[in-house]
Scaffold this motif. Structure first.
Motif, PDB file in Angstrom:
ATOM      1  N   MET A 141       0.835  -1.200   0.000  1.00 37.57           N
ATOM      2  CA  MET A 141       0.000   0.000   0.000  1.00 37.57           C
ATOM      3  C   MET A 141       0.868   1.248   0.000  1.00 37.57           C
ATOM      4  N   ALA A 142       1.965   1.181   0.693  1.00 40.02           N
ATOM      5  CA  ALA A 142       2.909   2.291   0.794  1.00 40.02           C
ATOM      6  C   ALA A 142       4.251   1.638   1.093  1.00 40.02           C
ATOM      7  N   PRO A 143       5.336   2.382   1.039  1.00 39.22           N
ATOM      8  CA  PRO A 143       6.658   1.748   1.231  1.00 39.22           C
ATOM      9  C   PRO A 143       6.724   0.823   2.439  1.00 39.22           C
ATOM     10  N   ALA A 144       6.194   1.286   3.574  1.00 40.93           N
ATOM     11  CA  ALA A 144       6.303   0.433   4.765  1.00 40.93           C
ATOM     12  C   ALA A 144       4.933   0.004   5.255  1.00 40.93           C
ATOM     13  N   ARG A 145       4.045  -0.246   4.306  1.00 35.79           N
ATOM     14  CA  ARG A 145       2.675  -0.545   4.692  1.00 35.79           C
ATOM     15  C   ARG A 145       2.089  -1.576   3.731  1.00 35.79           C
ATOM     16  N   ALA A 146       1.359  -2.507   4.254  1.00 39.60           N
ATOM     17  CA  ALA A 146       0.743  -3.513   3.396  1.00 39.60           C
ATOM     18  C   ALA A 146      -0.662  -3.808   3.887  1.00 39.60           C
ATOM     19  N   MET A 147      -1.433  -4.400   3.011  1.00 45.60           N
ATOM     20  CA  MET A 147      -2.752  -4.823   3.443  1.00 45.60           C
ATOM     21  C   MET A 147      -2.829  -6.338   3.407  1.00 45.60           C
ATOM     22  N   LEU A 148      -3.316  -6.882   4.484  1.00 44.45           N
ATOM     23  CA  LEU A 148      -3.455  -8.330   4.593  1.00 44.45           C
ATOM     24  C   LEU A 148      -4.920  -8.681   4.388  1.00 44.45           C
ATOM     25  N   VAL A 149      -5.178  -9.591   3.461  1.00 47.29           N
ATOM     26  CA  VAL A 149      -6.549 -10.003   3.211  1.00 47.29           C
ATOM     27  C   VAL A 149      -6.661 -11.499   3.443  1.00 47.29           C
ATOM     28  N   LEU A 150      -7.637 -11.870   4.240  1.00 42.67           N
ATOM     29  CA  LEU A 150      -7.830 -13.279   4.576  1.00 42.67           C
ATOM     30  C   LEU A 150      -9.163 -13.741   4.014  1.00 42.67           C
ATOM     31  N   THR A 154     -15.857 -20.168   4.014  1.00 40.67           N
ATOM     32  CA  THR A 154     -17.272 -19.807   4.063  1.00 40.67           C
ATOM     33  C   THR A 154     -17.543 -18.557   3.238  1.00 40.67           C
ATOM     34  N   GLY A 155     -16.517 -18.068   2.582  1.00 38.72           N
ATOM     35  CA  GLY A 155     -16.710 -16.922   1.705  1.00 38.72           C
ATOM     36  C   GLY A 155     -16.529 -15.599   2.408  1.00 38.72           C
ATOM     37  N   ARG A 156     -16.040 -15.665   3.618  1.00 36.58           N
ATOM     38  CA  ARG A 156     -15.867 -14.432   4.360  1.00 36.58           C
ATOM     39  C   ARG A 156     -14.499 -13.835   4.063  1.00 36.58           C
ATOM     40  N   VAL A 157     -14.455 -12.521   4.051  1.00 42.22           N
ATOM     41  CA  VAL A 157     -13.203 -11.836   3.744  1.00 42.22           C
ATOM     42  C   VAL A 157     -12.898 -10.844   4.845  1.00 42.22           C
ATOM     43  N   GLU A 158     -11.691 -10.876   5.353  1.00 36.58           N
ATOM     44  CA  GLU A 158     -11.288  -9.910   6.375  1.00 36.58           C
ATOM     45  C   GLU A 158     -10.012  -9.224   5.937  1.00 36.58           C
ATOM     46  N   GLN A 159      -9.926  -7.936   6.205  1.00 38.71           N
ATOM     47  CA  GLN A 159      -8.679  -7.261   5.848  1.00 38.71           C
ATOM     48  C   GLN A 159      -8.122  -6.473   7.016  1.00 38.71           C
ATOM     49  N   ARG A 160      -6.807  -6.314   7.015  1.00 36.74           N
ATOM     50  CA  ARG A 160      -6.125  -5.557   8.069  1.00 36.74           C
ATOM     51  C   ARG A 160      -4.966  -4.794   7.445  1.00 36.74           C
ATOM     52  N   MET A 161      -4.736  -3.612   7.968  1.00 33.27           N
ATOM     53  CA  MET A 161      -3.546  -2.877   7.557  1.00 33.27           C
ATOM     54  C   MET A 161      -2.383  -3.382   8.396  1.00 33.27           C
ATOM     55  N   VAL A 162      -1.212  -3.471   7.748  1.00 30.61           N
ATOM     56  CA  VAL A 162      -0.015  -3.870   8.476  1.00 30.61           C
ATOM     57  C   VAL A 162       1.028  -2.772   8.339  1.00 30.61           C
ATOM     58  N   ASP A 163       1.473  -2.238   9.456  1.00 33.64           N
ATOM     59  CA  ASP A 163       2.556  -1.262   9.428  1.00 33.64           C
ATOM     60  C   ASP A 163       3.866  -1.989   9.669  1.00 33.64           C
ATOM     61  N   CYS A 164       4.729  -1.972   8.659  1.00 33.98           N
ATOM     62  CA  CYS A 164       5.964  -2.729   8.769  1.00 33.98           C
ATOM     63  C   CYS A 164       7.034  -1.896   9.468  1.00 33.98           C
ATOM     64  N   PRO A 165       7.922  -2.579  10.151  1.00 33.69           N
ATOM     65  CA  PRO A 165       8.997  -1.861  10.852  1.00 33.69           C
ATOM     66  C   PRO A 165       9.961  -1.207   9.865  1.00 33.69           C
ATOM     67  N   ALA A 166      10.087  -1.768   8.663  1.00 36.54           N
ATOM     68  CA  ALA A 166      11.014  -1.210   7.674  1.00 36.54           C
ATOM     69  C   ALA A 166      10.359  -1.265   6.297  1.00 36.54           C
ATOM     70  N   PRO A 167      10.830  -0.420   5.379  1.00 38.64           N
ATOM     71  CA  PRO A 167      10.291  -0.497   4.011  1.00 38.64           C
ATOM     72  C   PRO A 167      10.462  -1.903   3.468  1.00 38.64           C
ATOM     73  N   GLY A 169       9.982  -4.509  -0.024  1.00 39.75           N
ATOM     74  CA  GLY A 169       9.801  -4.575  -1.475  1.00 39.75           C
ATOM     75  C   GLY A 169       8.636  -5.448  -1.871  1.00 39.75           C
ATOM     76  N   GLU A 170       8.163  -5.206  -3.079  1.00 42.55           N
ATOM     77  CA  GLU A 170       7.043  -6.013  -3.566  1.00 42.55           C
ATOM     78  C   GLU A 170       7.433  -7.472  -3.699  1.00 42.55           C
ATOM     79  N   ALA A 171       8.663  -7.689  -4.096  1.00 40.95           N
ATOM     80  CA  ALA A 171       9.117  -9.064  -4.296  1.00 40.95           C
ATOM     81  C   ALA A 171       9.058  -9.845  -2.990  1.00 40.95           C
ATOM     82  N   THR A 172       9.504  -9.189  -1.935  1.00 44.75           N
ATOM     83  CA  THR A 172       9.469  -9.857  -0.635  1.00 44.75           C
ATOM     84  C   THR A 172       8.044 -10.221  -0.245  1.00 44.75           C
TER      85      THR A 172
END
Lengths: 338, 338
Positions: A141-150, A154-167, A169-172
């Motif tokens: 989502m941003a250099p040190a931010r990602a979104m986790l989607v579960l 049962t078809g349910r979807v949950e999402q959470r923002m994750v603030d990473c300690p360090a920037p 990369g997309e590859a990681t």
DNA sequence: ACTGGCACTCGCGTGCGAAGAGTGCCAGGG
DNA sequence: CCCTGGCACTCTTCGCACGCGAGTGCCAGT
């Protein structure tokens, strides 16, 4: 202990009171039900029933109304569950089949239950405890931010923002996502913690902070979402409570807004079949003049969540139980199909 | 047209009536507000105000109560918006900052609004119309079945099942997903249709059926989710409606359950600031004895959704407007941060 | 063990009268 | 010309007494 006829009298009282919402007297009883005995006899029976605490009179020289204990006996011994008619079943099925996603299934179920029973409907979202993970998605989502989607089975979807300690990369992220999925996809929620425990070890030291942050967010989501959501509807039916509804309605509305209270309420019912909690049997004070009819439902053999209705103790138990049971059954079917 | 003092009289009537919930007479008015004139004078003013339709008396020889038109004048000319105090602001901010995801933000906002205003709170989920696509995910579920997940920049997640006309390989799905994202990620919803129009052409003929099924599901989701969701809370406050609340509460509860009605209600308010719709100004019949105070909120400069409260026409307008405005402002901040 | 009869208790609706609040209007004063 | 005090009038509300009716409990009889 209680003669057969006395039980019949109790049943008649409950039925009449539910219908008329007015205390029922001995004369009216003998007229509307052919018990084959005179009012005087019924009066004696009533006196006995009152001594036992099954019925009560609001004030001297009024008819009798059932007590919580009376309703309990009625539900347990005197009345069965009234099955839905064929057209009703078809209507239920048709209505539920139009749902496009899980939210819609739940929303439709609530509407349906409220309409069928003319009471307040409560439907718990399918539980995650028994669920398995369908897929985990990880998006930058941003250099040190990602979104986790579960996504669950049962078809349910949950999402959470994750603030990473360090920037990071997309590859990681893509790498982590792939490894994560290969480990947890198809597994039960309860198994996930042990499955991902050693995952950080496969990564570079400087990435491990990010990895474990993501993991802990995932585990948190799994736990948190066990605190179930629920949906309620048909609150307008609260006005059906009776003449004294202005007094009763407020605590009930308050209780209904406390999801915790409702979840506890539904959770308490361990019975495999339909559970009925009458009046003071409900732990929550605000619900002391209501009855709760609930039942578990599930996509497979196992019940994954509960649904039910909240109404006045003066309710049509056989009909309500029938409707609740039928709806639960069909929701289960719908969930199994999707 | 209306002298300054008469306006003051109207203001006093509104304030007193809101406080006491009882028709206010000329004598009480002069006692509680120092208007500097005698009850007799006030009576004349009242007669004039009644002629103009700003106040009415429930029955002869009772005090006056404001009409919808009276409240309208009060809101427009006689009262401002009462700003929140500093401690209140801090409390709002603290309470909202604890939210973990979008659902939680909305849920907390509803609770907060209901508590602050002691009325029924309605909060619309952030709209998708102005939103952009963050990411599209495509997951195989069964040989001819996939799940489409749409993630927006406001943190909202929508999922849909897609039934494909033919079995489809994971590779194809992954390919489609990549191409889809490269085209629509970061773009506005409204631009998506034209951006994906020619996408099927890049695929093998036998895959095109699947591709266009997926695309049409995506477009459908974009449109459908414009039919906003909303969350309501604080319905227990309906009991505050006044002595005749048993009559009023039912249609209100019914209206609140009709999301369509509420969405229309919120949607009608085009004002950039706080909008107030009083009594019969509300199109929906069930809400004819309620007032709706609403305002847009948004993460950036633009309003992406609305929130508001529904209460009796007899409400504290300045305070309610202040609370609604403040909550909207802080929710906007929270959304902008996340 | 059931039934019919009878006296008794109360709640509820009705009617009436007094009290109180509030109004409208009018004549007088600044 | 506008405000004020006074006065008669209108209604609602409340308390109270009364009668009605529903329902009960009990008892004696079959």
């Amino acid at each position: 202990m209680l003669s057969e006829r006395r039980l019949q009298v109790l049943r008649a009282i409950v039925q009449d009171y539910v219908g008329t919402e007015e205390p029922v007297g001995s004369k009216a009883l003998t007229e509307r039900h052919n018990l084959g005995v005179s009012p005087a006899t019924v009066r004696n029976d009533m006196a006995a029933l009152e001594d036992e605490g099954f019925i009560a009179q609001p004030h001297t020289s009024a008819g009798r109304i059932p007590t919580d204990k009376g309703y309990r006996l009625f539900v347990d011994k005197l009345a069965g569950v009234k099955p839905m008619t064929a057209p009703e079943r078809r209507a239920i099925q048709n209505f539920l089949e139009g749902a496009v996603d899980l939210d819609d299934v739940v929303a439709r179920t609530v509407r349906l239950l409220a309409q069928l029973t003319r009471q307040v409907a409560v439907v718990q979202y399918p539980s995650l405890t028994r669920s398995t993970v369908r897929h985990v998605e990880l998006l930058p989502m941003a250099p040190a931010r990602a979104m986790l989607v579960l996504i669950t089975d049962t078809g349910r979807v949950e999402q959470r923002m994750v603030d990473c300690p360090a920037p990071v990369g997309e590859a990681t992220l893509a790498d982590l996502r792939a490894r994560l999925n290969s480990r947890v996809a198809g597994r039960r929620f309860t198994d996930v913690p042990s499955l991902v425990e050693d995952l950080p070890e496969g990564f570079d030291p400087e990435e491990r902070g990010t990895v474990s942050t993501v993991l802990s967010t995932l585990l948190e989501t799994l736990v948190e979402e066990n605190e179930e959501r629920l949906m309620i509807g048909g609150t307008a039916n609260l006005t059906r409570f009776g003449h004294d509804f202005p007094l009763v309605i407020r605590p009930v509305l308050e209780a209904l807004e406390e999801q915790v209270v409702l979840l506890k309420l539904l959770g308490e019912a361990k019975d495999p079949g339909v559970t009925v909690r009458i009046g003071h049997e409900n732990a929550h004070e605000g619900l002391n003049s209501t009855s709760v009819v609930s039942v578990g439902y599930g996509s497979g053999g196992e019940a994954v969540a509960k649904l039910g209705v909240v109404g006045p103790t003066r309710m049509d138990y056989p009909g309500t139980m029938g409707a609740v049971r039928a709806v639960a059954r069909y929701v289960g079917q719908i969930l199994a199909e999707s």
